[in-house]
Design a protein around this motif. Structure first.
Motif, PDB file in Angstrom:
ATOM      1  N   HIS A  34      43.936   1.849  41.332  1.00 14.21           N
ATOM      2  CA  HIS A  34      44.604   1.913  40.032  1.00 14.21           C
ATOM      3  C   HIS A  34      43.768   1.317  38.902  1.00 14.21           C
ATOM      4  CE1 HIS A  34      45.729  -2.081  41.546  1.00 14.21           C
ATOM      5  NE2 HIS A  34      45.756  -2.438  40.274  1.00 14.21           N
ATOM      6  N   GLN A  35      42.667   0.650  39.212  1.00 12.71           N
ATOM      7  CA  GLN A  35      41.859   0.031  38.173  1.00 12.71           C
ATOM      8  C   GLN A  35      40.813   0.976  37.584  1.00 12.71           C
ATOM      9  OE1 GLN A  35      40.873  -3.473  40.664  1.00 12.71           O
ATOM     10  NE2 GLN A  35      41.579  -4.643  38.891  1.00 12.71           N
ATOM     11  N   LEU A  36      40.694   2.176  38.107  1.00  7.19           N
ATOM     12  CA  LEU A  36      39.703   3.125  37.608  1.00  7.19           C
ATOM     13  C   LEU A  36      40.387   4.362  37.050  1.00  7.19           C
ATOM     14  CD1 LEU A  36      36.994   3.051  40.423  1.00  7.19           C
ATOM     15  CD2 LEU A  36      36.943   1.882  38.228  1.00  7.19           C
ATOM     16  N   ASP A  37      39.868   4.848  35.929  1.00  6.39           N
ATOM     17  CA  ASP A  37      40.382   6.075  35.335  1.00  6.39           C
ATOM     18  C   ASP A  37      39.749   7.281  36.023  1.00  6.39           C
ATOM     19  OD1 ASP A  37      41.895   4.645  33.460  1.00  6.39           O
ATOM     20  OD2 ASP A  37      40.211   4.553  32.052  1.00  6.39           O
ATOM     21  N   ALA A  38      40.508   8.336  36.135  1.00  5.17           N
ATOM     22  CA  ALA A  38      40.005   9.562  36.745  1.00  5.17           C
ATOM     23  C   ALA A  38      38.898  10.163  35.880  1.00  5.17           C
ATOM     24  CB  ALA A  38      41.145  10.561  36.915  1.00  5.17           C
ATOM     25  N   HIS A  39      37.944  10.784  36.536  1.00  4.39           N
ATOM     26  CA  HIS A  39      36.840  11.468  35.863  1.00  4.39           C
ATOM     27  C   HIS A  39      36.367  12.565  36.814  1.00  4.39           C
ATOM     28  CE1 HIS A  39      32.817  12.201  34.261  1.00  4.39           C
ATOM     29  NE2 HIS A  39      33.227  11.611  33.137  1.00  4.39           N
TER      30      HIS A  39
END
Length: 93
Positions: A34-39
């Motif tokens: 949950h700490q990383l944004d999707a890319h």
């Protein structure tokens, strides 16, 4: 492709941001997704560097491995050296 270990750390997040901005495909090994944004160029592997199967999966197909793993505020003192020793062992195999 780059494998970034310890990607949840502040340093790891900066490395990921720069790698993605540079057009690299990134495999990020994290404890908490949950700490990383999707890319579109980011593949997230949830686990721990000491979990061999997860570590191998995160490194698969990568040309470079960047470790930003270091002692955290709640980590045992020897975790960094254990992680480094395990990483080297898995990379050699």
């Amino acid at each position: 492709k780059l494998a970034i270990l310890g990607a949840n750390s502040p340093t790891g997040q900066q490395v990921i941001a720069r790698a993605l901005a540079g057009g690299h495909h990134v495999h990020a090994l994290v404890h908490h997704t949950h700490q990383l944004d999707a890319h579109p160029n980011l593949t997230i592997f949830q686990g721990d560097i000491l979990q061999q199967d997860t570590l191998i999966a995160a490194m698969q197909g990568c040309q470079a491995i960047i470790s930003t793993i270091g002692p955290g505020p709640n980590s045992p003192r020897n975790l960094s050296s254990q992680s480094a020793q395990h990483l080297i062992k898995v990379m050699r195999a």
